[in-house]
Design a protein around this motif. Structure first.
Motif, PDB file in Angstrom:
ATOM      1  N   ASP A  36       0.883  -0.847  -0.114  1.00 52.92           N
ATOM      2  CA  ASP A  36      -0.257  -0.170   0.079  1.00 52.92           C
ATOM      3  C   ASP A  36       1.282   1.210   0.126  1.00 52.92           C
ATOM      4  O   ASP A  36       0.186   2.485  -0.132  1.00 52.92           O
ATOM      5  N   GLY A  37       1.866   0.974  -0.124  1.00 53.28           N
ATOM      6  CA  GLY A  37       2.744   2.094   0.232  1.00 53.28           C
ATOM      7  C   GLY A  37       2.884   3.180   1.382  1.00 53.28           C
ATOM      8  O   GLY A  37       4.084   4.294   1.169  1.00 53.28           O
ATOM      9  N   THR A  38       2.800   2.287   2.216  1.00 57.49           N
ATOM     10  CA  THR A  38       2.719   3.416   3.501  1.00 57.49           C
ATOM     11  C   THR A  38       3.676   3.067   4.063  1.00 57.49           C
ATOM     12  O   THR A  38       3.970   3.742   5.120  1.00 57.49           O
ATOM     13  N   ARG A  39       4.174   2.123   3.940  1.00 57.56           N
ATOM     14  CA  ARG A  39       6.097   1.469   5.280  1.00 57.56           C
ATOM     15  C   ARG A  39       7.207   1.019   4.020  1.00 57.56           C
ATOM     16  O   ARG A  39       6.853  -0.351   3.200  1.00 57.56           O
ATOM     17  N   LEU A  40       7.912   0.940   5.293  1.00 55.85           N
ATOM     18  CA  LEU A  40       8.727   0.020   4.458  1.00 55.85           C
ATOM     19  C   LEU A  40       9.633  -1.058   5.412  1.00 55.85           C
ATOM     20  O   LEU A  40       9.899  -0.175   6.399  1.00 55.85           O
ATOM     21  N   VAL A  41      10.077  -1.767   4.855  1.00 54.57           N
ATOM     22  CA  VAL A  41      10.598  -2.875   6.047  1.00 54.57           C
ATOM     23  C   VAL A  41      12.187  -3.018   5.671  1.00 54.57           C
ATOM     24  O   VAL A  41      12.270  -2.567   4.079  1.00 54.57           O
ATOM     25  N   TYR A  42      13.182  -3.544   6.378  1.00 55.22           N
ATOM     26  CA  TYR A  42      13.905  -3.118   6.218  1.00 55.22           C
ATOM     27  C   TYR A  42      15.407  -3.655   6.707  1.00 55.22           C
ATOM     28  O   TYR A  42      14.649  -4.050   7.755  1.00 55.22           O
ATOM     29  N   GLU A  43      16.299  -4.105   6.668  1.00 50.93           N
ATOM     30  CA  GLU A  43      17.734  -5.126   7.858  1.00 50.93           C
ATOM     31  C   GLU A  43      18.694  -3.892   8.315  1.00 50.93           C
ATOM     32  O   GLU A  43      18.843  -2.546   7.807  1.00 50.93           O
ATOM     33  N   THR A  44      19.009  -3.599   9.382  1.00 47.65           N
ATOM     34  CA  THR A  44      19.322  -2.808  10.049  1.00 47.65           C
ATOM     35  C   THR A  44      20.982  -2.823  11.156  1.00 47.65           C
ATOM     36  O   THR A  44      20.825  -4.812  11.693  1.00 47.65           O
ATOM     37  N   GLY A  45      21.869  -2.918  11.282  1.00 45.34           N
ATOM     38  CA  GLY A  45      22.475  -3.721  12.147  1.00 45.34           C
ATOM     39  C   GLY A  45      24.175  -3.383  11.608  1.00 45.34           C
ATOM     40  O   GLY A  45      24.604  -3.129  10.778  1.00 45.34           O
ATOM     41  N   PRO A  46      25.257  -3.620  12.252  1.00 50.06           N
ATOM     42  CA  PRO A  46      26.250  -4.647  11.515  1.00 50.06           C
ATOM     43  C   PRO A  46      26.308  -4.995  10.408  1.00 50.06           C
ATOM     44  O   PRO A  46      25.446  -5.867  10.902  1.00 50.06           O
ATOM     45  N   ALA A  47      27.071  -5.424  10.482  1.00 54.13           N
ATOM     46  CA  ALA A  47      27.294  -6.253   9.009  1.00 54.13           C
ATOM     47  C   ALA A  47      27.060  -7.433   8.747  1.00 54.13           C
ATOM     48  O   ALA A  47      26.380  -8.218   8.418  1.00 54.13           O
ATOM     49  N   ASP A  48      27.430  -8.070   9.820  1.00 53.07           N
ATOM     50  CA  ASP A  48      27.266  -9.373  10.384  1.00 53.07           C
ATOM     51  C   ASP A  48      26.267 -10.078  11.172  1.00 53.07           C
ATOM     52  O   ASP A  48      26.003 -10.982  11.881  1.00 53.07           O
ATOM     53  N   SER A  49      25.298  -8.757  11.395  1.00 55.10           N
ATOM     54  CA  SER A  49      24.616  -9.070  12.100  1.00 55.10           C
ATOM     55  C   SER A  49      22.995  -8.519  12.353  1.00 55.10           C
ATOM     56  O   SER A  49      22.780  -7.286  12.837  1.00 55.10           O
ATOM     57  N   THR A  50      22.570  -8.500  11.160  1.00 56.02           N
ATOM     58  CA  THR A  50      21.119  -7.283  10.745  1.00 56.02           C
ATOM     59  C   THR A  50      19.489  -7.977  11.171  1.00 56.02           C
ATOM     60  O   THR A  50      19.429  -8.691  11.545  1.00 56.02           O
ATOM     61  N   ASP A  51      18.913  -7.158  11.951  1.00 60.64           N
ATOM     62  CA  ASP A  51      17.258  -7.740  12.037  1.00 60.64           C
ATOM     63  C   ASP A  51      16.868  -6.642  10.695  1.00 60.64           C
ATOM     64  O   ASP A  51      17.193  -6.067  10.342  1.00 60.64           O
ATOM     65  N   PRO A  64      11.095  -2.249  15.851  1.00 56.29           N
ATOM     66  CA  PRO A  64      11.663  -2.979  15.463  1.00 56.29           C
ATOM     67  C   PRO A  64      10.437  -4.777  15.297  1.00 56.29           C
ATOM     68  O   PRO A  64       9.848  -4.823  16.113  1.00 56.29           O
ATOM     69  N   LEU A  65      10.989  -5.681  14.629  1.00 57.54           N
ATOM     70  CA  LEU A  65      10.082  -6.558  13.977  1.00 57.54           C
ATOM     71  C   LEU A  65      11.178  -7.930  13.837  1.00 57.54           C
ATOM     72  O   LEU A  65      10.109  -9.259  14.704  1.00 57.54           O
ATOM     73  N   MET A  66      11.889  -8.210  13.620  1.00 51.69           N
ATOM     74  CA  MET A  66      13.005  -9.305  14.066  1.00 51.69           C
ATOM     75  C   MET A  66      14.017  -9.015  14.672  1.00 51.69           C
ATOM     76  O   MET A  66      15.580  -8.318  13.677  1.00 51.69           O
ATOM     77  N   THR A  67      14.755  -9.249  15.301  1.00 52.77           N
ATOM     78  CA  THR A  67      15.684  -8.608  16.167  1.00 52.77           C
ATOM     79  C   THR A  67      16.658  -9.991  16.548  1.00 52.77           C
ATOM     80  O   THR A  67      17.743  -9.634  17.841  1.00 52.77           O
ATOM     81  N   THR A  68      16.864 -11.097  15.986  1.00 55.02           N
ATOM     82  CA  THR A  68      17.227 -12.294  16.928  1.00 55.02           C
ATOM     83  C   THR A  68      18.666 -12.196  15.511  1.00 55.02           C
ATOM     84  O   THR A  68      19.430 -13.622  15.626  1.00 55.02           O
ATOM     85  N   ALA A  69      18.916 -11.128  14.948  1.00 55.82           N
ATOM     86  CA  ALA A  69      19.967 -11.233  14.129  1.00 55.82           C
ATOM     87  C   ALA A  69      20.222 -12.449  13.091  1.00 55.82           C
ATOM     88  O   ALA A  69      19.605 -12.856  12.088  1.00 55.82           O
ATOM     89  N   ALA A  70      21.703 -11.598  11.638  1.00 48.43           N
ATOM     90  CA  ALA A  70      21.543 -12.564  10.669  1.00 48.43           C
ATOM     91  C   ALA A  70      20.296 -12.732   9.900  1.00 48.43           C
ATOM     92  O   ALA A  70      19.685 -13.110   9.426  1.00 48.43           O
ATOM     93  N   ALA A  71      19.003 -11.505   9.755  1.00 48.08           N
ATOM     94  CA  ALA A  71      17.686 -11.797   8.554  1.00 48.08           C
ATOM     95  C   ALA A  71      18.053 -10.284   7.959  1.00 48.08           C
ATOM     96  O   ALA A  71      18.503  -9.771   8.339  1.00 48.08           O
TER      97      ALA A  71
END
Length: 107
Positions: A36-51, A64-71
């Motif tokens: 619907d163009g209202t949100r973005l999902v993205y990865e964030t974190g250090p290069a070896d551990s993105t949420d 935060p959506l998924m904070t278990t790393a490496a997503a």
């Protein structure tokens, strides 16, 4: 491999107005627009551990959506009901499996 300190921006067409969405010293990348163009999902974190995080397309506070790393590599389902992403296997370098999550963080 992800680089350090990459931020997300949105540019409007046709006026070219630039809006910075993220403000941190981490890698923010691989954004995917909600259907619907209202949100973005993205990865964030250090290069070896993105949420995974969600942010309003107009700007605002990331959630935060998924904070278990490496997503990585999030993608919305066509109806916006799910977000698929690749989850790195703990014991495998470049070994991933596919996971899905709802935008509210539930399975």
């Amino acid at each position: 491999e992800a680089c350090a300190a990459a931020e997300l921006y949105v540019i409007t067409v046709p006026d070219g107005q630039l809006t910075r969405l993220t403000h941190n010293d981490l890698y923010d990348g691989d954004p995917a627009w909600s259907p619907d163009g209202t949100r973005l999902v993205y990865e964030t974190g250090p290069a070896d551990s993105t949420d995974l995080y969600l942010i309003p397309a107009a700007g605002g506070t990331p959630t935060p959506l998924m904070t278990t790393a490496a997503a990585t590599d999030p993608a919305w389902s066509p109806d916006g009901a799910f977000i698929a992403y690749a989850q790195e296997e703990p014991a495998g370098y470049y070994s991933y499996h596919l996971e899905i999550i709802r935008p509210d963080g539930t399975d």
